[in-house]
Design a protein around this motif. Sequence first.
Motif, PDB file in Angstrom:
ATOM      1  N   VAL A 116       0.827  -1.209   0.000  1.00  0.00           N
ATOM      2  CA  VAL A 116       0.000   0.000   0.000  1.00  0.00           C
ATOM      3  C   VAL A 116       0.857   1.253   0.000  1.00  0.00           C
ATOM      4  O   VAL A 116       0.636   2.182  -0.793  1.00  0.00           O
ATOM      5  CB  VAL A 116      -0.948   0.014   1.222  1.00  0.00           C
ATOM      6  N   ILE A 117       1.867   1.294   0.850  1.00  0.00           N
ATOM      7  CA  ILE A 117       2.658   2.526   0.979  1.00  0.00           C
ATOM      8  C   ILE A 117       3.517   2.764  -0.256  1.00  0.00           C
ATOM      9  O   ILE A 117       3.665   3.911  -0.705  1.00  0.00           O
ATOM     10  CB  ILE A 117       3.517   2.507   2.265  1.00  0.00           C
ATOM     11  N   VAL A 118       4.069   1.710  -0.872  1.00  0.00           N
ATOM     12  CA  VAL A 118       4.932   1.940  -2.034  1.00  0.00           C
ATOM     13  C   VAL A 118       4.108   2.335  -3.260  1.00  0.00           C
ATOM     14  O   VAL A 118       4.533   3.161  -4.071  1.00  0.00           O
ATOM     15  CB  VAL A 118       5.815   0.720  -2.351  1.00  0.00           C
ATOM     16  N   SER A 119       2.919   1.753  -3.430  1.00  0.00           N
ATOM     17  CA  SER A 119       2.074   2.143  -4.563  1.00  0.00           C
ATOM     18  C   SER A 119       1.553   3.558  -4.369  1.00  0.00           C
ATOM     19  O   SER A 119       1.429   4.332  -5.330  1.00  0.00           O
ATOM     20  CB  SER A 119       0.906   1.175  -4.725  1.00  0.00           C
ATOM     21  N   PHE A 120       1.273   3.912  -3.119  1.00  0.00           N
ATOM     22  CA  PHE A 120       0.821   5.263  -2.789  1.00  0.00           C
ATOM     23  C   PHE A 120       1.921   6.277  -3.090  1.00  0.00           C
ATOM     24  O   PHE A 120       1.690   7.313  -3.729  1.00  0.00           O
ATOM     25  CB  PHE A 120       0.440   5.313  -1.305  1.00  0.00           C
ATOM     26  N   LEU A 121       3.134   5.991  -2.654  1.00  0.00           N
ATOM     27  CA  LEU A 121       4.259   6.888  -2.887  1.00  0.00           C
ATOM     28  C   LEU A 121       4.581   7.008  -4.370  1.00  0.00           C
ATOM     29  O   LEU A 121       4.854   8.108  -4.872  1.00  0.00           O
ATOM     30  CB  LEU A 121       5.496   6.385  -2.130  1.00  0.00           C
ATOM     31  N   GLY A 122       4.553   5.887  -5.077  1.00  0.00           N
ATOM     32  CA  GLY A 122       4.895   5.907  -6.491  1.00  0.00           C
ATOM     33  C   GLY A 122       3.957   6.761  -7.323  1.00  0.00           C
ATOM     34  O   GLY A 122       4.393   7.524  -8.182  1.00  0.00           O
ATOM     35  N   SER A 123       2.660   6.646  -7.055  1.00  0.00           N
ATOM     36  CA  SER A 123       1.683   7.369  -7.868  1.00  0.00           C
ATOM     37  C   SER A 123       1.536   8.827  -7.464  1.00  0.00           C
ATOM     38  O   SER A 123       1.438   9.714  -8.316  1.00  0.00           O
ATOM     39  CB  SER A 123       0.317   6.671  -7.790  1.00  0.00           C
ATOM     40  N   ILE A 124       1.520   9.104  -6.169  1.00  0.00           N
ATOM     41  CA  ILE A 124       1.222  10.457  -5.694  1.00  0.00           C
ATOM     42  C   ILE A 124       2.464  11.347  -5.628  1.00  0.00           C
ATOM     43  O   ILE A 124       2.407  12.535  -5.959  1.00  0.00           O
ATOM     44  CB  ILE A 124       0.529  10.403  -4.314  1.00  0.00           C
ATOM     45  N   PHE A 125       3.596  10.790  -5.251  1.00  0.00           N
ATOM     46  CA  PHE A 125       4.791  11.612  -5.052  1.00  0.00           C
ATOM     47  C   PHE A 125       5.811  11.477  -6.179  1.00  0.00           C
ATOM     48  O   PHE A 125       6.293  12.468  -6.718  1.00  0.00           O
ATOM     49  CB  PHE A 125       5.455  11.263  -3.718  1.00  0.00           C
ATOM     50  N   HIS A 126       6.144  10.249  -6.543  1.00  0.00           N
ATOM     51  CA  HIS A 126       7.248  10.066  -7.469  1.00  0.00           C
ATOM     52  C   HIS A 126       6.880  10.402  -8.909  1.00  0.00           C
ATOM     53  O   HIS A 126       7.748  10.770  -9.697  1.00  0.00           O
ATOM     54  CB  HIS A 126       7.766   8.627  -7.377  1.00  0.00           C
ATOM     55  N   SER A 127       5.615  10.295  -9.260  1.00  0.00           N
ATOM     56  CA  SER A 127       5.202  10.701 -10.610  1.00  0.00           C
ATOM     57  C   SER A 127       5.488  12.183 -10.859  1.00  0.00           C
ATOM     58  O   SER A 127       6.147  12.528 -11.840  1.00  0.00           O
ATOM     59  CB  SER A 127       3.716  10.398 -10.827  1.00  0.00           C
ATOM     60  N   PRO A 128       5.021  13.083  -9.980  1.00  0.00           N
ATOM     61  CA  PRO A 128       5.323  14.498 -10.224  1.00  0.00           C
ATOM     62  C   PRO A 128       6.780  14.853  -9.981  1.00  0.00           C
ATOM     63  O   PRO A 128       7.365  15.647 -10.728  1.00  0.00           O
ATOM     64  CB  PRO A 128       4.401  15.237  -9.246  1.00  0.00           C
ATOM     65  N   LEU A 129       7.398  14.258  -8.951  1.00  0.00           N
ATOM     66  CA  LEU A 129       8.761  14.643  -8.593  1.00  0.00           C
ATOM     67  C   LEU A 129       9.811  14.111  -9.559  1.00  0.00           C
ATOM     68  O   LEU A 129      10.861  14.732  -9.742  1.00  0.00           O
ATOM     69  CB  LEU A 129       9.078  14.161  -7.168  1.00  0.00           C
ATOM     70  N   CYS A 130       9.546  12.963 -10.191  1.00  0.00           N
ATOM     71  CA  CYS A 130      10.540  12.351 -11.073  1.00  0.00           C
ATOM     72  C   CYS A 130      10.235  12.534 -12.557  1.00  0.00           C
ATOM     73  O   CYS A 130      11.135  12.437 -13.391  1.00  0.00           O
ATOM     74  CB  CYS A 130      10.673  10.858 -10.766  1.00  0.00           C
ATOM     75  N   PHE A 131       8.971  12.803 -12.902  1.00  0.00           N
ATOM     76  CA  PHE A 131       8.594  12.880 -14.308  1.00  0.00           C
ATOM     77  C   PHE A 131       8.044  14.243 -14.713  1.00  0.00           C
ATOM     78  O   PHE A 131       8.380  14.749 -15.778  1.00  0.00           O
ATOM     79  CB  PHE A 131       7.532  11.811 -14.631  1.00  0.00           C
ATOM     80  N   ILE A 132       7.177  14.811 -13.884  1.00  0.00           N
ATOM     81  CA  ILE A 132       6.466  16.019 -14.298  1.00  0.00           C
ATOM     82  C   ILE A 132       7.244  17.292 -13.979  1.00  0.00           C
ATOM     83  O   ILE A 132       7.554  18.090 -14.878  1.00  0.00           O
ATOM     84  CB  ILE A 132       5.069  16.072 -13.649  1.00  0.00           C
ATOM     85  N   PHE A 133       7.590  17.517 -12.717  1.00  0.00           N
ATOM     86  CA  PHE A 133       8.279  18.745 -12.315  1.00  0.00           C
ATOM     87  C   PHE A 133       9.631  18.929 -13.008  1.00  0.00           C
ATOM     88  O   PHE A 133       9.928  20.024 -13.509  1.00  0.00           O
ATOM     89  CB  PHE A 133       8.453  18.795 -10.798  1.00  0.00           C
ATOM     90  N   PRO A 134      10.505  17.898 -13.069  1.00  0.00           N
ATOM     91  CA  PRO A 134      11.803  18.098 -13.732  1.00  0.00           C
ATOM     92  C   PRO A 134      11.664  18.464 -15.213  1.00  0.00           C
ATOM     93  O   PRO A 134      12.386  19.332 -15.709  1.00  0.00           O
ATOM     94  CB  PRO A 134      12.495  16.736 -13.556  1.00  0.00           C
ATOM     95  N   ILE A 135      10.728  17.797 -15.913  1.00  0.00           N
ATOM     96  CA  ILE A 135      10.539  18.080 -17.332  1.00  0.00           C
ATOM     97  C   ILE A 135       9.970  19.485 -17.535  1.00  0.00           C
ATOM     98  O   ILE A 135      10.406  20.239 -18.425  1.00  0.00           O
ATOM     99  CB  ILE A 135       9.609  17.031 -17.975  1.00  0.00           C
ATOM    100  N   ALA A 136       8.990  19.848 -16.696  1.00  0.00           N
ATOM    101  CA  ALA A 136       8.389  21.180 -16.804  1.00  0.00           C
ATOM    102  C   ALA A 136       9.436  22.267 -16.575  1.00  0.00           C
ATOM    103  O   ALA A 136       9.483  23.283 -17.288  1.00  0.00           O
ATOM    104  CB  ALA A 136       7.249  21.324 -15.792  1.00  0.00           C
ATOM    105  N   LEU A 137      10.312  22.049 -15.590  1.00  0.00           N
ATOM    106  CA  LEU A 137      11.379  23.011 -15.304  1.00  0.00           C
ATOM    107  C   LEU A 137      12.370  23.076 -16.464  1.00  0.00           C
ATOM    108  O   LEU A 137      12.787  24.163 -16.875  1.00  0.00           O
ATOM    109  CB  LEU A 137      12.093  22.612 -14.014  1.00  0.00           C
ATOM    110  N   HIS A 138      12.737  21.913 -16.991  1.00  0.00           N
ATOM    111  CA  HIS A 138      13.690  21.853 -18.099  1.00  0.00           C
ATOM    112  C   HIS A 138      13.146  22.586 -19.328  1.00  0.00           C
ATOM    113  O   HIS A 138      13.870  23.354 -19.981  1.00  0.00           O
ATOM    114  CB  HIS A 138      13.982  20.389 -18.444  1.00  0.00           C
TER     115      HIS A 138
END
Length: 323
Positions: free
Chosen positions: A257-279
């Motif tokens: 539960v905790i790893v799927s929660f972290l992967g979808s809610i936190f790591h998606s924006p922090l690893c895929f969305i925010f870095p690309i948007a900034l770049h």
Amino acid sequence: KDLGDVLLPKYGGYIVSGLIQLDLYLVSVSYLVLFGSVMRHDLSSVPITELMWIGIAGALVLPTMFLKSLSQIAWLSAASVVALLAVVVCVVWHGAENTDDWDLSTILFWDTEGVVTSLSIILFSYSGHLIIPSVEGSMTDKTKFGKALSLAFVLCTLMKLSFAVFAFLSFGANTDAVILNSLPSGPVHITVGSFFALNCVLSYVLVIYPVMETVHKSVTARILNDKIPESVKDAVIRVTVVISSVVVATLVPSFLVIVSFLGSIFHSPLCFIFPIALHLKVKYESLKIHQVFVGCFIAMFGAVIMVLGIPESIKTLITFHEQ
């Protein structure tokens, strides 16, 4: 924080910094949950519940919290890698000894709900981005950082791939969310579980260190009482961080539960969305069209995982509580 301000002036830095700190904190919680799950299956004959094991994990990680620098923590991290490699070798060895029972056709199957959860877990397993700046900043020779990072990700991918394939071919549909729990009871199970539990304990401080530093700076800036020794304030902060993570870990129903929660809610924006948007915002004028396209594709991929993963994580959480 500075990069967040570039992306969203005024509030972006606080949003990104807050997400990173909360994510790292919950990742450290996941280590305690994982320790409890592994030890409960490892020593099932011992009358200690999973919640008790989580408390024991908190007591074991507490001494590591008093290390003062990342250079000291690096030694624990190296030891945790050795322990993890021992686990991978044992699982792969077990799988290799049971190749007669393998059914290669079991790999080719489709489970829509499982795919969404799996993608979230994969994002979680590659979430080292959040501590990369701290690691690079502590390196003596920063020119070697790029090569070290590339080598780390290549080795990590090979290790996880071999670990997952050998385990799934060995245990099939009965593979537990924590693969080690699928091993047959006996000395091998206990040995492998002990190594993995050691990895959880030694890895905890590396993840929680940036959070602890942030809390320390924030608290000490507000407590200006000279009558309280700095060592006392420092000890109280470190102990409080560990206790709070133990309390949160006891409230988490399972590691899945905790790893799927972290992967979808936190790591998606922090690893895929925010870095690309900034770049794209900073380098857009100098980028070629195919680079912009690839960046947009990666950001959209992260957004899809987040949109699909959040409802699935909530559903999984509700299901566990109903049980």
